[in-house]
Scaffold this motif. Structure first.
Motif, mmCIF file in Angstrom:
data_model
loop_
_atom_site.group_PDB
_atom_site.id
_atom_site.type_symbol
_atom_site.label_atom_id
_atom_site.label_comp_id
_atom_site.label_asym_id
_atom_site.label_seq_id
_atom_site.Cartn_x
_atom_site.Cartn_y
_atom_site.Cartn_z
ATOM 1 N N ILE A 188 0.864 -1.187 0.000
ATOM 2 C CA ILE A 188 0.000 0.000 0.000
ATOM 3 C C ILE A 188 0.889 1.222 0.000
ATOM 4 C CG2 ILE A 188 -1.806 1.227 1.285
ATOM 5 C CD1 ILE A 188 -2.682 -1.506 2.398
ATOM 6 N N HIS B 18 -2.824 6.614 -2.360
ATOM 7 C CA HIS B 18 -4.240 6.707 -1.978
ATOM 8 C C HIS B 18 -5.074 5.621 -2.650
ATOM 9 C CE1 HIS B 18 -3.629 10.672 -0.139
ATOM 10 N NE2 HIS B 18 -2.904 10.986 -1.181
ATOM 11 N N GLU C 110 -4.645 2.401 -0.917
ATOM 12 C CA GLU C 110 -5.350 2.519 0.364
ATOM 13 C C GLU C 110 -6.839 2.282 0.207
ATOM 14 O OE1 GLU C 110 -5.246 5.739 2.930
ATOM 15 O OE2 GLU C 110 -3.385 5.080 3.834
ATOM 16 N N ALA C 111 -7.425 2.960 -0.758
ATOM 17 C CA ALA C 111 -8.874 2.848 -0.939
ATOM 18 C C ALA C 111 -9.256 1.417 -1.289
ATOM 19 C CB ALA C 111 -9.343 3.823 -2.021
ATOM 20 N N SER D 177 -7.527 -1.390 -0.721
ATOM 21 C CA SER D 177 -7.269 -2.325 0.377
ATOM 22 C C SER D 177 -8.319 -2.180 1.470
ATOM 23 C CB SER D 177 -5.868 -2.091 0.956
ATOM 24 O OG SER D 177 -5.818 -0.856 1.624
ATOM 25 N N ALA D 178 -8.828 -0.964 1.666
ATOM 26 C CA ALA D 178 -9.824 -0.756 2.717
ATOM 27 C C ALA D 178 -11.057 -1.619 2.469
ATOM 28 C CB ALA D 178 -10.210 0.716 2.792
ATOM 29 N N GLY E 231 -1.180 3.985 7.025
ATOM 30 C CA GLY E 231 -2.189 4.963 6.605
ATOM 31 C C GLY E 231 -3.511 4.790 7.332
ATOM 32 N N PRO F 7 -5.931 2.694 6.821
ATOM 33 C CA PRO F 7 -7.014 2.713 5.834
ATOM 34 C C PRO F 7 -8.294 2.118 6.411
ATOM 35 C CG PRO F 7 -5.465 0.964 5.307
ATOM 36 C CD PRO F 7 -4.852 1.767 6.426
ATOM 37 N N THR G 117 3.800 9.038 0.211
ATOM 38 C CA THR G 117 2.883 8.712 1.311
ATOM 39 C C THR G 117 2.954 9.725 2.457
ATOM 40 O OG1 THR G 117 4.442 7.325 2.542
ATOM 41 C CG2 THR G 117 3.179 6.253 0.802
ATOM 42 N N ILE H 70 -0.216 11.401 3.289
ATOM 43 C CA ILE H 70 -1.166 10.556 4.033
ATOM 44 C C ILE H 70 -0.883 10.657 5.527
ATOM 45 C CG2 ILE H 70 -1.946 8.177 4.403
ATOM 46 C CD1 ILE H 70 -1.379 7.610 1.444
ATOM 47 N N ALA I 86 -16.602 3.706 2.111
ATOM 48 C CA ALA I 86 -15.391 2.974 1.774
ATOM 49 C C ALA I 86 -15.653 1.992 0.636
ATOM 50 C CB ALA I 86 -14.852 2.243 3.004
#
Lengths: 247, 247, 247, 247, 247, 247
Positions: free
Chosen positions: E45, E48, E51-52, E54-55, E79, E81, E121, E124, F52
């Motif tokens: 990760i 962004h 991150e999005a 993986s969230a 981060g 996330p 990063t 973040i 999310a």
């Protein structure tokens, strides 16, 4: 006509004298300046522990001063130790020298830098900057790593170190004024100002004038709310003598 | 010994007189107060437009005062119009009354509320609070919706409206002190303070004392950096007379 | 279809022309751009005093434009002088070029740096950053110490100085976009952007497009509360002609 | 295995007992909790003066604890008096109960309200909120105007007052969790939580668990920079015994 | 006794193992640590977008963990996330490793610096600093430009780069503690701390201990207000399986 | 001429239609508006979890749009889900509707209030206010507790609830403009504005105009630094199709 008690919170009498002289040098003819220090406590204030311990002793000096009818109080250490507590036990205004110097600086410049003694006290100044709302005005907090009591030693080279740090503040921070970060620097102000060419503000003198101003305005510490006198209460042990509610 | 020019930025002579009297009532015996106002401009300042226009005229009064050798200047309108520009054209300190009142309040209380005239000026006060770093100290900004010039009309009930708003500030905001939000309220201060029981701060008197303090400290507006005198420059048309660089 | 009055608050016609050309270069086919400047006031705006004086004259141009039925207004000086006052006297939207450029930058980058003319104006930009809530986005405010009118002098080397400062902003501030800090730089935008490789934002063009956007959205300046028209009021002396309440 | 010294900075032994019980109720089996209080100082802490005086005595308890080899320290008064100074004289972590409670609250809710004893202490909590960076999380600071020692008096109705204030915090502040604003409330936590239906956080227990956590992580107070041990220095008078640099 | 699910939001099993080992190395004897990662999503990760994405996958792991009765959750990517969303679908506490590390740092130092992997990063981390209220404590955010997966490659020189950046943080930022900006650095903590001489904080271990602490305190995520469970709702298409309201 | 992809991040086609109509109602004649929604994801977005999950699907729509050569993107959900990640995968500008509405409001009023759907989403709006630097401008965030999809049900009384909340915002917050807190409210804007008498700003239309403005200015998302395209990287499992670096 004002009677102002200027308290050096450390117990070094020679520094109290320097501070008293600075105070008297600016006081109005009608103002009586008494400079004093607690008998108990650290000979200099250079960290949080010194601050906390000096505050306890200093507060007793304020209480005695209150009993003696002083009109206003100046706390002459740049960390402004015990300032809010002092306001609780005083009826007249109480001014800290860091507070006074920063406010004065904000009246005459858009940016000031603080030049103080030891690096480890910078975080104390930073905390004050934040609590006085001076973030917009403070361009830097700089230490010249001179121990407080070395300021009195003419051979220490302290003056040169301070002056050089001031010059760096002008060049690197864009400071339009310098705030001196120690009550013990009060006697260097005029010479420094002449040498570096921008306003130099010593908190001791600034605090005296602001205290006079508030007295002349008839303004006292607000006793409505959180600065009201502490009510009577038992204190135990060696501190039983410090119980509030007796004045 | 200080000579202070107290400038009412609006053109209403009777308000200038009120302001001048307030100023003189607290000035040191050695201070000479001259209260004045521009000939040109609004008869009262109640919005951003009035502020902007009055600033232009007020700045000429500062420049004339600078030429006349005044030691310090007070801008006696609560919006502190033209304050930074005034500092550029003055060598001595320049203090705004909102600035002075808020700083004084922060010395004697942990929270103050501003009580001002018209609702539409609250946003101006809010802007000042932010720029002076007073967010932590300002508990509320309140209007009593009295037009500025009605303050002079004893039959307007203005006093009662202001007092009631102050009482609400104590009860609802937890204010420990009141900052009066208009230079024209200067003569109400002592009566209000007696009536509401907490410190009431008028900016005119506070600014005069702080200006005296700075003069006595030998502190002048920093000419290093962004408050330096404007250099000579051509101004055109009806404003050619306002070109800087002549004093 | 929008009629937008683009006001150069200084009185230098050649700069008004540069600004007007920039404005027209991005305006929609259905937009009418009129670029103008006050007849009265400073030939360039380089400090707080210039700003205050130009605001007074500029506001009359807005008022005339309001009477002439313009749909929106752009204030084409990076200090956004008189912006809030202009909003009071206008019914349509009023956009400042600093405001527009910073907002645009925040849409396309996480950090921008401002590159402006003179060091002494940096504090003005800093004040705007704070008041527009751009602290998180602004990575630096940099001056290249070129006087405003030198921007028009091709032999001044101004372009190189600006470009070099932009490159330093990228390297040292981590800026992802550059905001140009002077209306007079409008014609350098595209060349700079090509040379430095990151987005370069000129406030004049950004403000024109945002003004068009607001007009197309049917959004006008809120007249509820503190941006309401100033009520009728007497102005005295040479400024009596500036009394509000006539349009 | 951790040895934690939980210090009640006031001198009321029964409150120390309450605090100690709360601490032990959550401590790991391998943790040794010793609850203590200074012999010297106020029987309760309800204003800035009490805070300042208790800090001086409390710091000696920390120093003795440091000499006795404790792994961590908890300061069990919601004003977190002397916290930074305590960190200077300790090698292990030092946690204040306001600090612990607010941090814990921010882990489990987006908004918390503080419910404390006396109105005049709200400003102390507010100061802590600001210094711990909890402005975004703190939805309100509320007092139920119960003196600290009344918390121990079952007939005082204190519980009902606190519960009602908590319910108001939910309804009016939108609080998702309650932070109890006094170490003496530690024994009410579970009952309150059951009664009001949202998480209730007592700082004593939170601080104990965070202190254990830091010990288990092998994290100690940073001695690089401003939390370094105070160097040896002379203290005078009655405070000579408090001179640092002996442990 | 706590069962804690430690989720590596990226899908690299070897990193999950490193994280799990770190977690177990500090967990109480009575704590059960299960380290896992989603099957779906990015192998590391680093921006962004990662991150999005993986969230979304990580949240399903939390939901499964909730169904499986875990007491608490750790999100082991710096981060943090999906942290707030995870709190909605969990009843027990959910701790992010950036959050845990920063809070821990603020307990033992007045200033920390973050040392992370890639420059891109940093923004973040900066966002997290702001949202956790850590602006006062964070002295710098530094990248050593090591891709996340290179941390596992002993020949990459990653350790030296990280150590050197830590040393610069001490010298240039005045950091009193280092916060490691990547879950994959967890195994370097002790060696780094020994090498650089100030506390080094890894978020994985800190989060595990804080999660244990909250479980032992009986504190769960507040379900009053904005962290309440999402109500049942239709999700369409490939995401229909992710519809909430089933656990 | 601009091609703008307006993405409704939820999967309710009727809302996408409302949004598309609003977008087209303000678009320039030369602008092509395509309104779309992901096939995968929640039918409405009412909490962090929905946000999310919708972000993951929405980002794929942006990527497809990028491949299809759209000039700009609008994310038409008031939480601006995935905004920063979307900027990474797009070359043109990406505007969120909360962002657009708040910025527009700050151009025409000194204070705005947000009126949104569900109370639990207020904290999302609050987070955006903070991250866009709109704290000074936002006077209140208010929910009328209408579920998003009820906005489409004419019999739900949603309009009346929203209007009443707007009126309360004017009376209690002193709002000079209203920001509508949901993309699904776009069709109510004009009627509301007429009914309540102050500007009402819908983010969908504002975002379309700002996107057009940026396209016309030739401004694209900065690819220098943290909004650069994600590099190629492996994604595993069901998300392998979402791996970046293919467009």
């Amino acid at each position: 006509m004002a009677r102002i008690l200027v308290i050096n919170p450390n117990t070094t009498a020679s520094m109290t004298e320097t501070i008293g002289e600075a105070a008297r040098s600016v006081a109005a003819a009608t103002t009586e300046i008494v400079a004093t220090n607690p008998e108990d406590g650290p000979v200099s204030i250079e960290n949080h522990y010194d601050e906390a311990m000096s505050a306890a002793a200093m507060l007793q000096v304020v209480r005695q001063g209150e009993a003696d009818g002083y009109d206003a109080f100046v706390i002459a250490c740049f960390g402004d130790p015990g300032l809010t507590a002092a306001r609780e036990v005083a009826s007249g205004p109480v001014i800290g020298i860091a507070e006074a110097a920063m406010h004065a600086a904000s009246f005459i410049a858009t940016k000031f830098s603080v030049v103080t003694t030891l690096s480890r006290t910078c975080v104390i100044a930073e905390h004050l900057v934040r609590n006085y709302g001076m973030e917009h005005f403070c361009a830097g907090i700089r230490a010249c790593d001179v121990p407080v009591l070395e300021l009195e030693n003419e051979e220490s080279g302290a003056y040169q170190l301070i002056r050089d740090e001031c010059l760096r503040a002008i060049a690197e921070d864009g400071a339009g004024a310098i705030v001196l970060g120690c009550g013990g620097m009060a006697d260097l102000t005029l010479k420094l100002q002449a040498d570096i060419g921008i306003p130099v503000i010593d908190g001791v003198t600034a605090a005296v004038k602001f205290a006079e101003a508030l007295v002349d305005l008839g303004l006292k510490t607000s006793k409505h709310g959180d600065l009201d006198y502490p009510g009577p209460k038992k204190y135990t042990g060696a501190f039983s003598q410090y119980a509030p509610g007796k004045n």
